[in-house]
Motif scaffolding. Structure first.
Motif, PDB file in Angstrom:
ATOM      1  N   SER A   1       9.522  -9.916   5.975  1.00  0.00           N
ATOM      2  CA  SER A   1       8.381  -9.410   5.192  1.00  0.00           C
ATOM      3  C   SER A   1       8.845  -8.381   4.158  1.00  0.00           C
ATOM      4  N   ALA A   2       9.936  -7.683   4.486  1.00  0.00           N
ATOM      5  CA  ALA A   2      10.483  -6.717   3.528  1.00  0.00           C
ATOM      6  C   ALA A   2      11.189  -7.411   2.371  1.00  0.00           C
TER       7      ALA A   2
ATOM      8  N   THR B   1       3.140   2.389   3.923  1.00  0.00           N
ATOM      9  CA  THR B   1       4.354   2.078   3.161  1.00  0.00           C
ATOM     10  C   THR B   1       4.131   0.988   2.120  1.00  0.00           C
ATOM     11  N   HIS B   2       2.928   0.485   2.063  1.00  0.00           N
ATOM     12  CA  HIS B   2       2.650  -0.571   1.090  1.00  0.00           C
ATOM     13  C   HIS B   2       1.858  -0.001  -0.083  1.00  0.00           C
TER      14      HIS B   2
ATOM     15  N   CYS C   1       9.346   7.275   2.317  1.00  0.00           N
ATOM     16  CA  CYS C   1       8.480   6.097   2.211  1.00  0.00           C
ATOM     17  C   CYS C   1       7.023   6.454   1.962  1.00  0.00           C
TER      18      CYS C   1
ATOM     19  N   ILE D   1      15.491  -0.780  -0.290  1.00  0.00           N
ATOM     20  CA  ILE D   1      15.102  -1.061   1.085  1.00  0.00           C
ATOM     21  C   ILE D   1      15.520   0.129   1.938  1.00  0.00           C
TER      22      ILE D   1
ATOM     23  N   ALA E   1      10.752  -1.320   0.180  1.00  0.00           N
ATOM     24  CA  ALA E   1      10.412  -1.976   1.446  1.00  0.00           C
ATOM     25  C   ALA E   1      10.941  -1.103   2.562  1.00  0.00           C
ATOM     26  N   TYR E   2      10.154  -0.976   3.597  1.00  0.00           N
ATOM     27  CA  TYR E   2      10.535  -0.133   4.733  1.00  0.00           C
ATOM     28  C   TYR E   2      10.556  -0.977   5.995  1.00  0.00           C
ATOM     29  N   ILE E   3      11.661  -0.881   6.723  1.00  0.00           N
ATOM     30  CA  ILE E   3      11.764  -1.598   7.993  1.00  0.00           C
ATOM     31  C   ILE E   3      11.950  -0.552   9.092  1.00  0.00           C
TER      32      ILE E   3
ATOM     33  N   MET F   1      15.664   1.465   5.804  1.00  0.00           N
ATOM     34  CA  MET F   1      15.621   0.909   7.158  1.00  0.00           C
ATOM     35  C   MET F   1      15.955   1.984   8.180  1.00  0.00           C
TER      36      MET F   1
END
Lengths: 262, 237
Positions: free
Chosen positions: B145-146, A109-110, B48, B154, B77-79, B156
């Motif tokens: 961190s996200a 995911t980065h 993602c 984002i 950003a992925y949570i 999630m």
């Protein structure tokens, strides 16, 4: 470089442990040499007359009583096997562990491409192998200075170069395997290292199996052959490097296309 | 900000996601609800770039996740619901690692780490190894961190699982703030009350297919989201 630094940090303890262990064992052997030197002539004759056992470890071709002969057999087995295990261990888990430890999702995911992941991890493996070899060479040379023996530079450096190339080959092959497996890689890597070691023993014992030396990297890193011939067999090295590079290429091809299970 | 067009993901004979289309605009909090195994996590992971998909397309900020994965991921950003972090690292090492990957400057990352670590009351634990963290602490660290690389989108997956009530409240505040500043949030949840209060738009998925989507008013009308959801589940059974 972020992933490279991350890998080096993660592997710091392992690198120190392996280097210290191999270095300690090699230093111990070298430091014991002066004590054993006086008895080496009779021991050397005895080992040279033990038939297949002598041939397996090259003791029929070199003198145990000289520093380079003693080094080739004693330290050669330590650095040979120990270095092979180390290279296999570093390489065989480095790609697979992200899936095993479920951190693959983090990487996926980065904004880091799979090619970057492979390249930086490969660089970390190669760097660790270089560091381990430089330090163990330094420890060995330092030990030889301590015991006050004249250092047979050419043979010592040739042997260390050969062990280094052997580790690069095993590292390359195991790096390729790391792209295919998700778990169980350590067993496969160490198994390959052991198998390669025993293939060389078989080649040393039997004339009919001498061709096997062209398959196993222990063939071109056999200390007895290096001292006897005064050089490393270039053809064997080329075959070995080709196999290592093939492993690395396989890693790139497989990992960039792999359906990674986070 | 996030456009999903006819997304289909199949595992063998089974379609985990079947011709799903959604559009999340900047400034929106978009909720994604469905029963267990409905296809929420598969959809999220496809968006993602974790899972490849069989057909359709996903665009983030106008860029295709297939053709420009790095460009998309730099905005995203992925949570996850259950963050697997590098246990051998300390919290602060992990945050710096993420900041390095995104190229966040030293001064900016310090500012944001202080801000969010204080907000989530994790500052004193940042020096501890992640292996010593509880699930909730790991979740907080994953959230921080996200946020430290200031993503535009984002995504999630059940973000409130494991968070204490205060942290949940703070996360909702942060989500509103991010959207107010032009970001977008797409998240899945089983907590319908949270979705009802927080989301601008909502989508309900069942068996991989979208069964209802729209603004909260359009989807639930005068009823509660729970009753609408249960009714839709029965009707599409």
């Amino acid at each position: 470089m972020t992933l490279f630094k991350h890998e080096m940090k993660q592997s710091k303890l392992s690198l120190i442990t392996w280097t210290a262990s191999i270095g300690f064992l090699m230093a111990t052997c070298v430091l014991l040499f002066p004590e054993m030197k006086g008895e080496m002539d009779s021991v050397s004759d005895m080992f040279a007359s033990m038939g297949s056992f002598s041939a397996a470890f090259g003791m029929d071709r070199i003198s145990f009583g000289s520093l380079d002969g003693f080094y080739a057999i004693e330290c050669g087995n330590i650095l040979g096997l120990g270095g092979a295990f180390f290279a296999a261990y570093c390489a065989v888990t480095i790609l697979a562990k992200e899936e095993k430890d479920h951190t693959a999702e983090f990487l996926m995911t980065h904004p880091v491409s799979r090619v970057s992941i492979i390249t930086e991890k490969l660089a970390a493996v190669l760097t660790q192998i270089v560091i381990m070899n430089v330090l163990t060479l330094a420890i060995s040379i330092g030990s030889m200075y301590i015991v006050g023996e004249e250092i047979p530079w050419k043979n010592i450096l040739l042997m260390h170069l050969a062990y280094f190339l052997m580790q690069l080959e095993i590292g390359g092959i195991c790096f390729g395997i790391s792209a295919f497996v998700r778990r169980g890689g350590i067993g496969i890597g160490l198994g390959i290292a052991v198998m390669m070691y025993f293939l060389n023993i078989v080649a040393n014992i039997s004339d009919k199996a001498e061709f096997v030396k062209y398959i196993t990297p222990f063939g071109f890193s056999d200390g007895a052959d290096i001292i006897t011939n005064g050089e490393i067999d270039a053809l064997m090295v080329c075959i070995g490097m080709a196999l290592g590079i093939a492993g690395i290429i396989a890693a790139y091809i497989k990992y960039t296309k792999k359906d990674i299970n986070p | 900000m996030l456009r999903i067009e006819h997304l289909t993901k199949q595992y063998g004979e089974k379609k985990a996601v079947d011709d799903l289309s959604l559009h999340i605009k900047p400034g929106e909090i978009y909720g994604f609800i469905g029963h267990n195994g409905a296809g929420k996590t598969t959809t999220i992971k496809a968006c993602c770039g974790i899972l490849p998909f069989d057909s359709g397309e996903v665009y983030i900020g106008g860029k295709s996740i297939k053709e420009s994965p790095l460009g998309c991921k730099s905005m995203l950003a992925y949570i996850p619901d259950n963050p697997d972090l590098y246990d051998f690292m300390t919290g602060i090492q992990y945050l710096n690692f993420v900041a390095d990957i995104f190229g966040v400057s030293a001064s900016r990352r310090e500012e944001l780490i202080h801000l969010y670590a204080d907000t989530f009351e994790l500052t004193e634990d940042l020096a501890q190894p992640i292996s010593a963290y509880s699930h909730g602490m790991k979740q907080k660290l994953a959230i921080i961190s996200a946020l430290i690389h200031e993503p535009k989108l984002i995504i999630m997956d059940e973000p409130f699982v494991g968070l204490d009530p205060k942290a949940s409240h703070l996360l909702k505040e942060i989500m509103r703030k991010i959207c107010h500043e032009g970001g977008a949030i797409f998240f899945s949840t089983h907590v319908l009350e949270v979705a009802e209060k927080l989301c601008d738009q909502i989508a309900i998925i069942k068996g991989g297919r979208l069964i209802k989507s729209g603004t909260m008013e359009e989807v639930k009308g005068d009823e509660s989201l729970e009753s609408v959801f249960l009714e839709l589940e029965e009707n599409h059974g």
